[in-house]
Design a protein around this motif. Structure first.
Motif, PDB file in Angstrom:
ATOM      1  N   ARG A   2     -13.559 -58.747 -65.537  1.00  0.00           N
ATOM      2  CA  ARG A   2     -14.097 -58.734 -66.897  1.00  0.00           C
ATOM      3  C   ARG A   2     -13.635 -57.495 -67.666  1.00  0.00           C
ATOM      4  NH1 ARG A   2     -18.353 -60.547 -63.668  1.00  0.00           N
ATOM      5  NH2 ARG A   2     -19.152 -62.617 -64.193  1.00  0.00           N
ATOM      6  N   HIS A  21     -12.469 -64.421 -65.649  1.00  0.00           N
ATOM      7  CA  HIS A  21     -13.651 -64.211 -66.470  1.00  0.00           C
ATOM      8  C   HIS A  21     -13.189 -63.910 -67.889  1.00  0.00           C
ATOM      9  CE1 HIS A  21     -16.249 -64.185 -63.012  1.00  0.00           C
ATOM     10  NE2 HIS A  21     -15.651 -63.143 -62.482  1.00  0.00           N
ATOM     11  N   GLN A  78     -12.468 -61.678 -70.484  1.00  0.00           N
ATOM     12  CA  GLN A  78     -12.272 -60.241 -70.391  1.00  0.00           C
ATOM     13  C   GLN A  78     -12.685 -59.560 -71.685  1.00  0.00           C
ATOM     14  OE1 GLN A  78      -8.138 -59.882 -69.035  1.00  0.00           O
ATOM     15  NE2 GLN A  78      -8.958 -59.511 -66.998  1.00  0.00           N
TER      16      GLN A  78
END
Length: 425
Positions: free
Chosen positions: A386, A32, A34
């Protein structure tokens, strides 16, 4: 016989880093975008929630979030020692949201303790790491600071020492490849790794160890290991630039030896080219000694090359889903008179899957020889979070055609045990 130095120059590279046994059978790590690594309570709460959500939804064995927080806190307090003992608390009877809020409050309290050098993020990530170690042998959390180094080293050219590192019983164990710099320097299979360049490995991740053992060609890395009889020793290993196919072959008068080092994407092409030299009716020896496994799909297809369509290879068991029986689904490609598979304590995961399948197969007529294998029969999925860090979670269990798992127990060599590979077949 092939000289060990020749072996090594032919095959001893794995992307310039360690071969990591517990990273085997991962699905590709999902990533994802981050966010910047904040240290405020809202950011840390989001990170913790992301981890607990993933564990409760995807893990093979799960538990309520309140218990996760309790175990994480207990693991952190154990690390910090007496100074944090008063902060330990049982949150397991609370509802999840209340347990989460209390967990964050306690972390904030520890972070604000006079003399405490760890930030709120560092405390949270250490707690998550401690929980993962308690969850099962393969679930783990890679802290954001470690992940930065792993990704940085992944972009640079480095050299390796030619050694698998496997995590078991809350420790890291060395399995040098034959003829490798690590073996030449004196590292022995099954030795416990204590430190790298003077820095203890306890509490670290396999990914981090892979990064710090890499380095420029010709430089040395200091590995402190503990012998099986208990004495510790520091061994200096010179890094080398290494290149390798996934297999190595040796042709003898009445037999053919195929040495498999890892189930990589290249293995199937290399193995098929090598096995084309095997005549029908001759004996094939497949050497899985020191093979830590690899890609699950590659291992499945490799096993299927010696089996008839419909023969079971493995059953994958996941939480809340019907068992998935995976069978050979293509015509048998190779028909040796018999298949002898060599194994040792460094034979793990995908290699164990193939051994169990071919021993069970009525057409492959496989048999195994050596010592008991490592014992890893679980699958994992990974995700780059994330909020920073990487989470790797056990998502399934592998069941051999014999109806048992080899996880934690390993496989017995069938030739030395009257055809049995499990203690109770």
């Amino acid at each position: 016989m092939i000289e060990s130095q020749g072996w090594w120059q032919k095959w001893a590279r794995f992307a310039g880093c360690l071969i990591l046994a517990t990273s085997l059978f991962h699905a590709p790590v999902r990533t994802h975008a981050q966010t910047p690594e904040g240290d405020d309570p809202a950011t840390i709460t989001s990170l913790i929630r992301e981890v607990t959500d993933y564990v409760t939804k995807s893990a093979y064995k799960t538990e309520p979030k309140a218990i996760i927080y309790t175990k994480a806190l207990k693991g952190l307090v154990t690390q910090l020692g007496e100074s944090a003992k008063s902060q330990e608390k049982d949150l397991s009877t609370m509802i999840d949201d209340a347990a989460e809020a209390e967990f964050i409050r306690i972390l904030q309290g520890i972070a604000s303790t006079p003399g405490q050098r760890l930030s709120l993020r560092e405390l949270a990530e250490r707690a998550l790491q401690a929980y993962c170690r308690q969850h099962d042998a393969y679930t783990r959390y890679v802290r954001s600071d470690e992940l930065k180094l792993v990704k940085l080293m992944g972009k640079t050219t480095g050299s390796a020492v030619g050694m698998s590192v496997m995590e078991k019983d809350d420790g890291f164990y060395c399995y040098p490849l034959p003829g490798s710099p690590a073996e030449a320097a004196g590292v022995k299979a099954g030795q416990k790794l204590l430190s790298v360049d003077g820095k203890p490995v306890e509490g670290r991740s396999l990914e981090y160890l892979a990064a710090v053992i890499r380095g420029a060609p010709g430089t040395e890395v200091s590995l402190r290991v503990e012998h099986t009889f208990g004495r510790a020793q520091t061994i200096r290993v010179t890094r080398e630039t290494l290149s390798t196919p996934s297999v190595l072959t040796e042709k003898r008068v009445a037999s053919f030896i195929l040495r498999v080092r890892k189930f990589s994407k290249e293995l199937l092409t290399e193995a098929r080219a090598a096995l084309a030299q095997v005549s029908t009716g001759s004996t094939l020896t497949i050497d899985f000694q020191g093979c830590p496994g690899g890609d699950l799909d590659v291992a499945l297809e490799f096993a299927g090359m010696f089996m008839e369509p419909g023969e079971p290879i493995v059953t994958v068991r996941r939480r809340g889903q019907p068992d998935e029986v995976i069978s050979a689904n293509k015509p048998r490609e190779f028909k040796p008179a018999g298949v002898i598979m060599l194994q040792d304590s460094g034979t793990a995961s995908g290699a164990e899957l193939v051994i169990a399948a071919l021993v069970a197969s009525k057409t492959a007529r496989g048999a195994s020889q050596g010592t008991k294998s490592y014992g890893k029969g679980m699958t994992q999925n990974g995700i780059d979070l994330r909020g920073g860090g990487r989470l790797i979670v056990t998502t399934g269990e592998l069941i051999a055609p014999q109806g048992q798992t080899w996880d934690k127990t390993g496989l017995l060599p069938s030739l030395e045990n009257r055809g049995r590979i499990f203690p109770k077949d």
